[in-house]
Design an enzyme around this catalytic site. Structure first.
Site, PDB file in Angstrom:
ATOM      1  CE  LYS A  34       6.139 -11.086  -1.446  1.00  9.64           C
ATOM      2  NZ  LYS A  34       6.911 -10.049  -1.860  1.00  9.64           N
ATOM      3  CB  ALA A  87       8.075  -1.598   0.369  1.00 10.17           C
ATOM      4  CG  LEU A 134       3.602   1.271   3.530  1.00 12.09           C
ATOM      5  CD1 LEU A 134       2.399   0.587   2.268  1.00 12.09           C
ATOM      6  CD2 LEU A 134       3.992   3.041   3.720  1.00 12.09           C
ATOM      7  N   GLY A 175       7.178  -1.591 -15.145  1.00 14.17           N
ATOM      8  CA  GLY A 175       7.621  -2.865 -13.945  1.00 14.17           C
ATOM      9  C   GLY A 175       7.144  -3.067 -13.524  1.00 14.17           C
ATOM     10  CG  ASP A 226       3.066 -10.100  -4.662  1.00 14.35           C
ATOM     11  OD1 ASP A 226       4.156 -11.566  -3.548  1.00 14.35           O
ATOM     12  OD2 ASP A 226       2.675  -9.285  -3.864  1.00 14.35           O
ATOM     13  CE  LYS A 250       2.559  -8.323  -0.753  1.00 14.85           C
ATOM     14  NZ  LYS A 250       3.092  -6.825  -1.844  1.00 14.85           N
ATOM     15  N   GLY A 299       8.982  -0.783  -4.399  1.00  9.42           N
ATOM     16  CA  GLY A 299       9.844   0.164  -5.666  1.00  9.42           C
ATOM     17  C   GLY A 299      11.140  -0.202  -4.662  1.00  9.42           C
TER      18      GLY A 299
END
Length: 497
Positions: A259, A291, A293, A344, A358, A362, A477
């Protein structure tokens, strides 16, 4: 201008070359009569220049014609065949194959017989041009993609496994042959123009890899100058992202979940988009938000189809989604954060997640896709952590302070519950303003029924005003992120085809 409408110019030019014993390989002249271009063997180039200058000395002295320009280090490629005659699209296929691989045509010649089209290109592009044309005309059912991967950790290694598992299907059904030509981790890099087997990359990188340098990696990738090259950045490295401009300018496509490039300065974001458009190569970063999507592509489709974006709301962090989806009566906030870290979902220091850093990246990317020139300073963040928790000197101290603040978070949860609502950490873009805050939402809001670590993005537009368009699913993920990058590689391959 001294050549326009003057009979005998071409006769004098080629007569002078013939007298000097110089063979002309290719001739081209536009209908404007402003110039004549011709190709000769490299050994004859300087001799030809002197002979032409001597023949047209008077015109050169009077300024009736410009100087004779010599261009070296060029090559001529040609497609030849009787079946080209009267067949539309041959030239189009030729120039599309060259253009999509960043190969510039210096001069073009075609006779009226339509048996031959010759193109002058840079000598360095000769092999790439031959490969691109060979694919376009003789292997039209198969397209070979050359992948250069940086970052073979969790996402990168998963991507390589997915490519291996899908290779036969892609070859048979889509006509795509994906060849891993270069790859690197933080310590070593490996190149093989013949391809690195996806199931043997780890052993080969360890045994045959050379010390990793990002500058050398890019230099080698450019020097190979292979057709249909795609650079894949699976890192979160600012240093790797700093090379995007150079890579795109070399007509190499990019797919990345990193990103940093798209959320740093707006000027840099614009610059990368402009270079990609200028060079005619894809610059894809769908996995920057959500991710695997289809978030950015959905937003782009809405805008390009004429819809107007009124509001974007997003639960854009899988870790924060997990934390607040599981923050219920009888649970302690600090315990849920510990569990998210253990799984995680969060960074090693969960404050990076809880402070919305983060999420800010986005929502900036989504805002820019709508045309807003947002910078990081323009995003308002309502911090949810008390000051003592935010400023703890270590992660261990952070968790101590967080535990001490459990009552604070329990009060927020209980107040929301009394209103029949739940807490959701979300970003909102509306009226040109972006904000990140902890929302209280009721059953009427799409965020209310979120579960697990799902992301959800809600688009309210002129067309989707009463019932907003919702994109929901796993937003983090390795499997879904790698799948998103893989899908972009296939899209780039179809574009190049």
């Amino acid at each position: 201008s001294g050549m326009v409408g003057v009979p005998g110019t071409a006769a004098r030019l080629f007569g002078a070359l013939a007298q000097a014993g110089i063979n002309v390989i290719l001739i081209t002249q536009g209908s404007s009569e402003q110039s004549i271009s011709f190709a000769v063997q490299p050994a004859d180039a300087r001799k030809a220049k002197r002979r032409v200058e001597k023949e047209f000395a008077f015109e050169l002295e009077k300024g009736a014609i410009d100087g004779v320009r010599l261009e070296e280090d060029l090559a001529v490629v040609a497609i030849i065949g009787e079946n080209m005659r009267y067949r539309p699209g041959i030239a189009g296929r030729l120039f599309q194959a060259l253009g999509k691989n960043g190969i510039n045509a210096v001069a073009i010649a075609q006779g009226s017989s339509e048996l031959n089209i010759s193109v002058v290109i840079a000598r360095d592009d000769e092999s790439k041009a031959l490969n691109a044309l060979h694919e376009a005309f003789f292997l039209s059912d198969t397209k070979e993609l050359h992948l250069f991967l940086v970052g073979v950790g969790l996402i990168g290694s998963t991507l390589l496994r997915q490519i291996q598992q899908q290779a036969d299907w892609l070859r048979e059904k889509s006509g795509l042959e994906i060849k891993i030509t270069g790859l690197a981790n933080s310590k070593k890099m490996l190149f093989d123009p013949e391809g690195i087997a996806p199931d043997a990359w780890k052993a080969r990188l360890e045994a045959d890899g050379e010390p990793m340098s990002m500058a050398r990696f890019v230099e080698r990738m450019k020097a190979l100058n292979l057709s249909n090259s795609i650079f894949v950045d699976n890192t979160a490295s600012e240093k790797v992202a700093s090379f995007y401009e150079s890579i795109l300018d070399a007509s190499i496509s990019i797919s990345t979940p990193n990103k940093i490039a798209t959320s740093s300065s707006y000027l840099q974001y614009q610059r990368l988009k402009q270079i990609a458009a200028k060079r005619g190569v894809p610059f894809m970063y769908e996995t920057n938000v959500g991710a695997g999507l289809p978030v950015i592509s959905t937003l782009t489709d809405l805008i390009q189809s004429g819809d107007r974006i009124l509001k974007i709301e997003g639960v854009l962090s899988g870790s924060l989604s997990f934390i607040f989806n599981n923050f219920r009566e009888g649970t302690r906030f600090s315990d849920i954060v510990r569990e998210a870290r253990k799984r995680g979902y969060t960074e090693p220091d969960p404050r990076i997640d809880l402070n919305g850093i983060d999420v800010r990246r986005k929502i900036i990317i989504l805002a820019r896709e709508t045309g807003l020139p947002l910078e990081q300073k323009d995003v308002e963040i309502a911090y949810i952590l008390p000051e003592a928790v935010r400023n703890a000197p270590s992660v261990e101290e952070f968790f101590k302070e967080l535990k001490a603040a459990d009552d604070h978070f329990e009060r927020m949860r209980r107040e929301a519950e009394e209103e029949g609502k739940v807490l959701r950490f979300a970003a909102v873009l509306e009226n040109g303003q972006a904000a990140i805050r902890l929302l209280r939402v009721g059953p009427e809001h799409p965020f209310y029924n979120l579960s697990g670590s799902d992301n959800m993005i809600v688009f309210t537009t002129e067309r989707y005003s009463e019932r907003p368009l919702v994109v929901r699913g796993p937003g983090a993920g390795a499997e879904v992120t790698a799948a998103g990058v893989f899908a972009e590689i296939i899209r780039i391959g179809n574009f190049l085809a």
